[in-house]
Design a protein around this motif. Structure first.
Motif, PDB file in Angstrom:
ATOM      1  N   GLY A 100      -3.251   1.054 -14.543  1.00 34.36           N
ATOM      2  CA  GLY A 100      -4.268   0.537 -13.639  1.00 34.36           C
ATOM      3  C   GLY A 100      -5.440   1.492 -13.494  1.00 34.36           C
ATOM      4  N   PRO A 101      -6.551   0.995 -12.936  1.00 34.13           N
ATOM      5  CA  PRO A 101      -7.757   1.821 -12.777  1.00 34.13           C
ATOM      6  C   PRO A 101      -7.492   3.013 -11.857  1.00 34.13           C
ATOM      7  CG  PRO A 101      -7.948  -0.253 -11.574  1.00 34.13           C
ATOM      8  CD  PRO A 101      -6.729  -0.369 -12.419  1.00 34.13           C
ATOM      9  N   GLY A 102      -7.716   4.199 -12.377  1.00 34.95           N
ATOM     10  CA  GLY A 102      -7.449   5.394 -11.593  1.00 34.95           C
ATOM     11  C   GLY A 102      -6.016   5.859 -11.654  1.00 34.95           C
ATOM     12  N   GLY A 103      -5.148   5.082 -12.299  1.00 34.39           N
ATOM     13  CA  GLY A 103      -3.759   5.481 -12.435  1.00 34.39           C
ATOM     14  C   GLY A 103      -3.564   6.367 -13.649  1.00 34.39           C
ATOM     15  N   PRO A 104      -2.367   6.926 -13.813  1.00 30.60           N
ATOM     16  CA  PRO A 104      -2.105   7.809 -14.948  1.00 30.60           C
ATOM     17  C   PRO A 104      -1.862   7.032 -16.233  1.00 30.60           C
ATOM     18  CG  PRO A 104      -0.115   7.517 -13.668  1.00 30.60           C
ATOM     19  CD  PRO A 104      -1.191   6.774 -12.929  1.00 30.60           C
ATOM     20  N   GLU A 127     -12.172   2.151   3.370  1.00 35.59           N
ATOM     21  CA  GLU A 127     -11.897   3.433   4.025  1.00 35.59           C
ATOM     22  C   GLU A 127     -11.861   4.608   3.049  1.00 35.59           C
ATOM     23  OE1 GLU A 127     -11.696   3.752   7.331  1.00 35.59           O
ATOM     24  OE2 GLU A 127     -12.124   1.592   7.460  1.00 35.59           O
ATOM     25  N   SER A 128     -12.186   4.341   1.776  1.00 34.12           N
ATOM     26  CA  SER A 128     -12.169   5.383   0.739  1.00 34.12           C
ATOM     27  C   SER A 128     -10.808   6.070   0.636  1.00 34.12           C
ATOM     28  CB  SER A 128     -13.275   6.418   0.997  1.00 34.12           C
ATOM     29  OG  SER A 128     -14.549   5.806   0.957  1.00 34.12           O
ATOM     30  N   ILE A 129      -9.763   5.260   0.714  1.00 31.20           N
ATOM     31  CA  ILE A 129      -8.383   5.714   0.536  1.00 31.20           C
ATOM     32  C   ILE A 129      -7.919   5.225  -0.833  1.00 31.20           C
ATOM     33  CG2 ILE A 129      -6.014   5.524   1.427  1.00 31.20           C
ATOM     34  CD1 ILE A 129      -7.232   4.906   4.185  1.00 31.20           C
ATOM     35  N   PRO A 130      -7.123   6.000  -1.564  1.00 28.64           N
ATOM     36  CA  PRO A 130      -6.646   5.512  -2.874  1.00 28.64           C
ATOM     37  C   PRO A 130      -5.962   4.150  -2.760  1.00 28.64           C
ATOM     38  CG  PRO A 130      -6.171   7.847  -2.649  1.00 28.64           C
ATOM     39  CD  PRO A 130      -6.681   7.391  -1.314  1.00 28.64           C
ATOM     40  N   ALA A 131      -6.409   3.217  -3.584  1.00 28.29           N
ATOM     41  CA  ALA A 131      -5.881   1.854  -3.571  1.00 28.29           C
ATOM     42  C   ALA A 131      -4.724   1.735  -4.555  1.00 28.29           C
ATOM     43  CB  ALA A 131      -6.990   0.872  -3.957  1.00 28.29           C
ATOM     44  N   PRO A 132      -3.868   0.736  -4.367  1.00 27.60           N
ATOM     45  CA  PRO A 132      -2.821   0.505  -5.367  1.00 27.60           C
ATOM     46  C   PRO A 132      -3.443   0.206  -6.723  1.00 27.60           C
ATOM     47  CG  PRO A 132      -2.960  -1.337  -3.816  1.00 27.60           C
ATOM     48  CD  PRO A 132      -3.811  -0.246  -3.268  1.00 27.60           C
ATOM     49  N   THR A 133      -2.828   0.738  -7.789  1.00 30.82           N
ATOM     50  CA  THR A 133      -3.358   0.546  -9.132  1.00 30.82           C
ATOM     51  C   THR A 133      -2.484  -0.359  -9.990  1.00 30.82           C
ATOM     52  OG1 THR A 133      -2.222   2.431 -10.180  1.00 30.82           O
ATOM     53  CG2 THR A 133      -4.284   2.899  -9.016  1.00 30.82           C
ATOM     54  N   ASP A 185      -8.701  -9.513 -14.161  1.00 35.43           N
ATOM     55  CA  ASP A 185      -9.992  -8.839 -13.966  1.00 35.43           C
ATOM     56  C   ASP A 185      -9.878  -7.314 -13.991  1.00 35.43           C
ATOM     57  OD1 ASP A 185      -9.039  -8.026 -11.474  1.00 35.43           O
ATOM     58  OD2 ASP A 185     -10.323  -9.378 -10.318  1.00 35.43           O
ATOM     59  N   GLY A 186      -8.683  -6.808 -14.283  1.00 35.16           N
ATOM     60  CA  GLY A 186      -8.518  -5.372 -14.422  1.00 35.16           C
ATOM     61  C   GLY A 186      -8.330  -4.619 -13.123  1.00 35.16           C
ATOM     62  N   THR A 187      -8.176  -5.346 -12.003  1.00 33.86           N
ATOM     63  CA  THR A 187      -7.963  -4.674 -10.723  1.00 33.86           C
ATOM     64  C   THR A 187      -6.648  -3.918 -10.715  1.00 33.86           C
ATOM     65  OG1 THR A 187      -9.261  -6.347  -9.547  1.00 33.86           O
ATOM     66  CG2 THR A 187      -7.719  -5.031  -8.230  1.00 33.86           C
ATOM     67  N   LEU A 188      -5.630  -4.510 -11.336  1.00 34.54           N
ATOM     68  CA  LEU A 188      -4.289  -3.929 -11.366  1.00 34.54           C
ATOM     69  C   LEU A 188      -3.724  -3.959 -12.782  1.00 34.54           C
ATOM     70  CD1 LEU A 188      -2.560  -5.750  -8.367  1.00 34.54           C
ATOM     71  CD2 LEU A 188      -3.403  -3.403  -8.351  1.00 34.54           C
ATOM     72  N   ALA A 189      -2.766  -3.079 -13.025  1.00 34.15           N
ATOM     73  CA  ALA A 189      -1.919  -3.179 -14.209  1.00 34.15           C
ATOM     74  C   ALA A 189      -0.567  -3.733 -13.787  1.00 34.15           C
ATOM     75  CB  ALA A 189      -1.753  -1.811 -14.867  1.00 34.15           C
ATOM     76  N   LEU A 190       0.167  -4.253 -14.755  1.00 39.82           N
ATOM     77  CA  LEU A 190       1.500  -4.801 -14.507  1.00 39.82           C
ATOM     78  C   LEU A 190       2.558  -3.836 -15.036  1.00 39.82           C
ATOM     79  CD1 LEU A 190       3.580  -7.023 -13.844  1.00 39.82           C
ATOM     80  CD2 LEU A 190       2.992  -8.099 -16.039  1.00 39.82           C
ATOM     81  N   GLN A 191       3.516  -3.501 -14.174  1.00 46.08           N
ATOM     82  CA  GLN A 191       4.704  -2.768 -14.602  1.00 46.08           C
ATOM     83  C   GLN A 191       5.848  -3.770 -14.582  1.00 46.08           C
ATOM     84  OE1 GLN A 191       6.748   0.336 -12.077  1.00 46.08           O
ATOM     85  NE2 GLN A 191       6.057   1.687 -13.741  1.00 46.08           N
ATOM     86  N   ALA A 192       6.332  -4.127 -15.761  1.00 46.68           N
ATOM     87  CA  ALA A 192       7.334  -5.185 -15.886  1.00 46.68           C
ATOM     88  C   ALA A 192       8.725  -4.627 -15.628  1.00 46.68           C
ATOM     89  CB  ALA A 192       7.267  -5.804 -17.271  1.00 46.68           C
ATOM     90  N   SER A 193       9.466  -5.282 -14.736  1.00 50.56           N
ATOM     91  CA  SER A 193      10.828  -4.852 -14.436  1.00 50.56           C
ATOM     92  C   SER A 193      11.782  -6.042 -14.578  1.00 50.56           C
ATOM     93  CB  SER A 193      10.928  -4.259 -13.029  1.00 50.56           C
ATOM     94  OG  SER A 193      10.735  -5.257 -12.044  1.00 50.56           O
ATOM     95  N   ASP A 194      13.073  -5.720 -14.637  1.00 50.60           N
ATOM     96  CA  ASP A 194      14.128  -6.738 -14.753  1.00 50.60           C
ATOM     97  C   ASP A 194      13.865  -7.666 -15.937  1.00 50.60           C
ATOM     98  OD1 ASP A 194      16.564  -7.686 -13.975  1.00 50.60           O
ATOM     99  OD2 ASP A 194      15.823  -8.941 -12.341  1.00 50.60           O
TER     100      ASP A 194
END
Length: 321
Positions: free
Chosen positions: A13-17, A172-178, A203-212
């Motif tokens: 995700g944006p800003g994520g590792p 609030e300029s707090i890190p958002a979920p990525t 739209d690239g706001t989030l990435a998907l981490q697939a589980s199960d």
């Protein structure tokens, strides 16, 4: 052995590792293995570039089970001699007893049990009652400022709550979920591909981490697992057991295992940054590594062959399970 495979990396995700495309999960994993086998598995995973480990303290809400899997992982990774800088750890913060049990208390306990000073990222987990989103986002930000992790995602939230968290964090300029960690597989697609979450991935706001991704082993051919497996939103598990036969037949047509085919399907979603697999044997890891090359060679054919196995189309797709 798939010696030549080096696991690709994608951004969480944006800003994520940047993380390895495959990651190893922890629930009912490390405590099912012989210790020396676990050490060998970690060695092989890291050698192949699988360097993200999903590790949590399972002792809250429906997971109040006194699991030692996180403690065992810490012992295994040290015995394997893998330096902390050579792997990434994705932890969890649970909401079932939040805010009575705060994030600071949870993180200190979790990190101490694993034996490390900080995680790389965390997933803020499921809830029964909808949380106070501004308080939650603020509390996550405090943990980031304290150096306990650097980024975060969510697990099975109602989509409107996720949007509220994104909006509040930005204001609030707090890190958002990525990223969002969601059930995603050949049979369960509605949360990830439906309109609620799907728009955020598109739209690239989030990435998907697939589980199960193997439905607790059912899609790999073990139709009646003898261990506790994940929830069954929509109560479609019996249909999934039936669908496992179709997955096995299609896998045979490609000359691969059902597990390999199922993982390869998930890799094909462009929103997927990371697929969590709960392997407990090196042979299973090798199978999953082979899924990378399988999708690279036959991606379009795999998608077409599995297109009719979307079984949860009618299940609510906004996260409200």
């Amino acid at each position: 052995m798939t010696e030549s495979i080096t696991t690709p990396r994608r951004r969480l995700g944006p800003g994520g590792p940047e993380v390895s495309l495959l990651g190893l999960g922890s629930w009912n994993t490390w405590d099912r293995m012989d210790f020396d086998d676990a050490v060998a598995l970690v060695h092989r995973a890291v050698d192949a570039g699988v360097t993200l480990f999903d590790v949590a303290h399972y002792n809250m809400g429906p997971h109040a089970e006194q699991a030692r899997t996180d403690i065992i992982f810490g012992e295994v990774i040290r015995a394997a001699g893998v330096p902390r800088g050579e792997y990434q750890l994705c932890g969890k913060l649970w909401l079932w007893e939040y805010p009575a049990t705060g994030f600071g208390e949870q993180m200190v306990r979790s990190l101490d049990r694993i034996g490390i000073e900080s995680a790389d990222t965390v997933v803020v987990g499921d809830y029964f009652e909808r949380p106070d989103i501004p308080r939650l986002v603020t509390d996550v930000g405090e943990q980031i400022r304290a150096g306990r992790f650097a980024s975060w995602g969510v697990n099975n939230w109602i989509a409107d709550d996720l949007r509220a968290a994104l909006d509040f964090a930005r204001a609030e300029s707090i890190p958002a979920p990525t990223f969002a960690q969601l059930k995603y597989s050949v049979v369960r697609r509605s949360m990830a591909e439906g309109s609620h979450y799907g728009a955020l991935f598109a739209d690239g706001t989030l990435a998907l981490q697939a589980s199960d991704v193997l439905e607790g082993g059912i899609l790999a051919g073990k139709k009646h697992p003898d261990r506790k497996i994940g929830a069954d939103p929509g109560e479609i598990r019996e249909r999934i057991r039936d669908a496992a036969d179709t997955v096995a037949r299609i896998a045979a047509e490609f000359g691969v295992t059902p597990a390999q085919l199922s993982v390869a399907f998930c890799l094909g979603n462009p929103a997927v940054a990371n697929v969590l697999v709960g392997v407990s044997r090196i042979s299973q890891l090798e199978d999953n590594l082979g899924a990378i090359e399988l999708y690279a060679r036959h991606g379009a054919e795999i998608d077409a062959a599995l297109s009719e196995l979307w079984l949860d189309r009618e299940v609510r797709a906004d996260g409200a399970w």
